[in-house]
Design a protein around this motif. Structure first.
Motif, mmCIF file in Angstrom:
data_model
loop_
_atom_site.group_PDB
_atom_site.id
_atom_site.type_symbol
_atom_site.label_atom_id
_atom_site.label_comp_id
_atom_site.label_asym_id
_atom_site.label_seq_id
_atom_site.Cartn_x
_atom_site.Cartn_y
_atom_site.Cartn_z
ATOM 1 N N THR A 135 1.357 60.611 -8.153
ATOM 2 C CA THR A 135 1.136 60.534 -6.707
ATOM 3 C C THR A 135 1.496 61.841 -6.011
ATOM 4 N N GLY A 136 1.580 62.925 -6.765
ATOM 5 C CA GLY A 136 1.780 64.233 -6.161
ATOM 6 C C GLY A 136 3.201 64.582 -5.792
ATOM 7 N N GLY A 137 4.167 63.888 -6.337
ATOM 8 C CA GLY A 137 5.554 64.173 -6.003
ATOM 9 C C GLY A 137 6.125 65.343 -6.791
ATOM 10 N N ILE A 138 7.241 65.874 -6.302
ATOM 11 C CA ILE A 138 7.998 66.899 -7.001
ATOM 12 C C ILE A 138 9.043 66.197 -7.859
ATOM 13 N N VAL A 139 9.129 66.549 -9.120
ATOM 14 C CA VAL A 139 10.091 65.931 -10.032
ATOM 15 C C VAL A 139 11.175 66.941 -10.387
ATOM 16 N N LEU A 140 12.414 66.572 -10.116
ATOM 17 C CA LEU A 140 13.593 67.339 -10.515
ATOM 18 C C LEU A 140 14.343 66.486 -11.528
ATOM 19 N N ARG A 141 14.745 67.085 -12.637
ATOM 20 C CA ARG A 141 15.356 66.257 -13.681
ATOM 21 C C ARG A 141 16.479 67.019 -14.372
ATOM 22 N N ALA A 142 17.533 66.322 -14.719
ATOM 23 C CA ALA A 142 18.643 66.948 -15.433
ATOM 24 C C ALA A 142 19.353 65.909 -16.279
ATOM 25 N N GLN A 143 19.960 66.382 -17.347
ATOM 26 C CA GLN A 143 20.748 65.549 -18.262
ATOM 27 C C GLN A 143 22.219 65.873 -18.056
ATOM 28 N N CYS A 144 23.048 64.851 -17.922
ATOM 29 C CA CYS A 144 24.492 65.058 -17.799
ATOM 30 C C CYS A 144 25.106 65.111 -19.198
ATOM 31 N N HIS A 145 26.028 66.041 -19.406
ATOM 32 C CA HIS A 145 26.659 66.230 -20.705
ATOM 33 C C HIS A 145 28.173 66.098 -20.560
ATOM 34 N N GLU A 146 28.768 65.344 -21.477
ATOM 35 C CA GLU A 146 30.216 65.111 -21.404
ATOM 36 C C GLU A 146 31.000 66.414 -21.424
ATOM 37 N N ILE A 147 30.583 67.363 -22.249
ATOM 38 C CA ILE A 147 31.342 68.597 -22.417
ATOM 39 C C ILE A 147 31.270 69.472 -21.156
ATOM 40 N N GLU A 148 30.318 69.173 -20.247
ATOM 41 C CA GLU A 148 30.167 69.965 -19.033
ATOM 42 C C GLU A 148 30.688 69.249 -17.795
ATOM 43 N N ARG A 149 31.507 68.214 -18.001
ATOM 44 C CA ARG A 149 32.019 67.467 -16.850
ATOM 45 C C ARG A 149 32.797 68.337 -15.881
ATOM 46 N N SER A 150 33.497 69.333 -16.402
ATOM 47 C CA SER A 150 34.335 70.164 -15.533
ATOM 48 C C SER A 150 33.532 71.191 -14.746
ATOM 49 N N LEU A 151 32.247 71.373 -15.065
ATOM 50 C CA LEU A 151 31.414 72.329 -14.341
ATOM 51 C C LEU A 151 30.928 71.687 -13.042
ATOM 52 N N PHE A 152 31.270 72.281 -11.935
ATOM 53 C CA PHE A 152 31.030 71.698 -10.619
ATOM 54 C C PHE A 152 29.537 71.498 -10.356
ATOM 55 N N LEU A 153 29.137 70.246 -10.150
ATOM 56 C CA LEU A 153 27.761 69.874 -9.800
ATOM 57 C C LEU A 153 26.718 70.462 -10.753
ATOM 58 N N GLN A 154 27.077 70.614 -12.025
ATOM 59 C CA GLN A 154 26.151 71.247 -12.963
ATOM 60 C C GLN A 154 24.817 70.505 -13.086
ATOM 61 N N PRO A 155 24.805 69.167 -13.142
ATOM 62 C CA PRO A 155 23.499 68.487 -13.219
ATOM 63 C C PRO A 155 22.599 68.799 -12.027
ATOM 64 N N PHE A 156 23.184 68.891 -10.828
ATOM 65 C CA PHE A 156 22.374 69.244 -9.660
ATOM 66 C C PHE A 156 21.863 70.676 -9.776
ATOM 67 N N ALA A 157 22.714 71.569 -10.251
ATOM 68 C CA ALA A 157 22.289 72.955 -10.442
ATOM 69 C C ALA A 157 21.140 73.031 -11.440
ATOM 70 N N ASP A 158 21.253 72.280 -12.547
ATOM 71 C CA ASP A 158 20.193 72.285 -13.562
ATOM 72 C C ASP A 158 18.885 71.736 -13.003
ATOM 73 N N ALA A 159 18.979 70.691 -12.181
ATOM 74 C CA ALA A 159 17.772 70.068 -11.643
ATOM 75 C C ALA A 159 17.096 70.951 -10.599
ATOM 76 N N LEU A 160 17.885 71.628 -9.773
ATOM 77 C CA LEU A 160 17.328 72.415 -8.670
ATOM 78 C C LEU A 160 16.878 73.806 -9.087
ATOM 79 N N ALA A 161 17.526 74.379 -10.112
ATOM 80 C CA ALA A 161 17.266 75.778 -10.463
ATOM 81 C C ALA A 161 15.787 76.090 -10.692
#
Length: 461
Positions: A135-161
């Protein structure tokens, strides 16, 4: 087909698999890179999950789906094409479609898909991606990883980059406004376009600035096209990531945005992975929660028929009780002539039990030797545990779907789980458990047959 429409991923997957079948993996990987480049440049998206799965299979030198025999597609995990339905998930798919339609209409939403490992959470997330892209949408996607829990908002950074790094500086400034410095700190690749250093303010002020910058980018993108943000395995994310998803659920409205997050129940997460348990619990109350359960009998029968194993449908249902991963893996094993527990499934079961900790693992191994259903008090005596301790551990296993209640006793959620644990328990250990159970049960466990006594064979009703 690829020459006629380079965006046709179904054709691209066929091309990759054809190269792989011809012993030309380099050509298959090159085809994938060309597809990824054109999707990124022209549409700002990544290849679909099915395409990435074919790419990964080729990289790992594993066989991909056969070029013929589409009836086996549900078993491959990589060959289901656009528009295909998910057996037994019509209600859930309809819910996803409604949530996306609401987002397109300007009603921001957060959908939390919850279920045990292998229950089909990622497949439903893939369906959300399919609907959004169709339907023409923009898809942002990211995987959360246990070892990267301490990285601030890393899943959002991965999805937006992938999106923000393609935008020109003035456009990006227009999206983020006063949050340029915070966004540059979160996504260093965007710093040159924003003409900002990578270090933003610290402490609570910096945290709030980063939240507001992410929300501003999502709002800006959603003003152009509806946005789907998929965050997989959110239970592995840090507290800040979960809090921001909660913020989107509670505080953001009017944006054409749908957030779809997948998560396991708290008890089913790896030990230490639920540092944000309180935040996850709060999110579960703020978001629309979609709980996944086993597949119904009709869905299992359909999968068996599509695999050419329709006559095995009842046995597959009996041994799996409709657990999607178990159904698929058992059908794959049967198609290959295996009658026991497939090795991939055995490994998955043991890994899941290990996540529950050594005490639960020990208890379930012992339970696999007993007659079924079993009494937790007897299990406690067998292992030298207080009855209440054994009961508490059984409750933990119950909450994550490893056990079910049968009257006043427990039973394994499906036969394959029990069989996997039984086969993983050394024979001398099984013998010790069997003899000790016979001693505890006394005459009930040793019925006289022709003047001899015998212990019931484990697993027989």
């Amino acid at each position: 087909a690829v020459a006629a429409d380079p965006f046709d991923e179904a054709a691209q997957r066929l091309l990759m698999r054809a190269h792989g079948a011809a012993g030309e993996p380099a050509r298959a990987l090159l085809a994938y890179e060309r597809l990824r480049d054109i999707l990124a440049a022209e549409l700002g998206t990544d290849p679909a999950a099915e395409t990435r799965a074919v790419h990964l299979a080729i990289l790992r030198e594993r066989p991909t789906a056969p070029l013929a025999g589409a009836a086996r597609a549900p078993l491959t995990g990589v060959a289901r094409e656009r528009g295909a339905t998910l057996p037994g998930r019509a209600v859930e798919v309809a819910g996803i479609s409604r949530s996306w339609a609401a987002a397109v209409a300007g009603r921001t939403g957060v959908l939390l898909i919850v279920g045990e490992a292998g229950i089909g959470k990622s497949r439903l997330a893939d369906e959300a991606v399919r609907v959004a892209r169709a339907t023409g949408g923009i898809v942002l996607r990211a995987q959360c990883h246990e070892i990267e829990r301490s990285l601030f908002l890393q899943p959002f950074a991965d999805a937006l980059a992938p999106q923000v790094t393609r935008l020109a500086g003035p456009v990006l400034h227009g999206l983020v406004g006063n949050g340029a410095q915070a966004l540059a700190g979160l996504i260093p690749e965007a710093a040159p376009a924003l003409r900002q250093g990578r270090d933003g303010p610290g402490g609570e002020a910096g945290r709030r600035s980063a939240y507001e910058a992410v929300v501003a980018v999502l709002r800006g993108l959603a003003a152009r096209k509806p946005v789907l943000l998929v965050l997989e395995d959110l239970h592995l994310a840090g507290t800040a990531t979960v809090e921001l998803v909660h913020y989107l659920a509670r505080r953001v409205s009017g944006a054409r945005l749908l957030v779809v997050a997948t998560a396991r129940p708290a008890e089913d997460a790896a030990e230490g992975a639920m540092e944000g348990a309180a935040a996850m619990e709060a999110l579960g109350r703020a978001a629309v929660r979609l709980e996944l359960g086993p597949l119904p009998a009709q869905a299992v029968a359909r999968l068996a028929a599509e695999a050419g194993l329709g006559s095995w449908a009842d046995e597959v249902l009996h041994r799996t009780r409709g657990h999607p991963l178990f159904v698929v893996e058992l059908l794959r094993g049967l198609a290959a002539g295996e009658r026991g527990v497939p090795e991939a499934l055995r490994a998955a079961v043991l890994a899941r039990v290990r996540r529950m900790g050594p005490l639960v693992a020990r208890l379930l191994r012992a339970a696999s030797v007993l007659r079924r259903p079993f009494d937790p008090a007897l299990l406690g005596e067998l292992l030298g545990l207080a009855p209440q301790v054994a009961a508490e551990q059984c409750e933990r296993a119950l909450r994550v779907g490893l056990l079910v209640v049968v009257g006043s006793r427990y039973e394994f959620a499906n036969d394959l789980t029990r069989e996997a644990l039984y086969s993983a328990t050394p024979a001398p250990t099984r013998l010790v458990y069997r003899r000790r159970a016979a001693e505890l049960l006394g005459p009930r466990a040793r019925p006289s047959v022709n003047g001899r006594s015998r212990c019931p064979e484990p697993g027989r009703r």
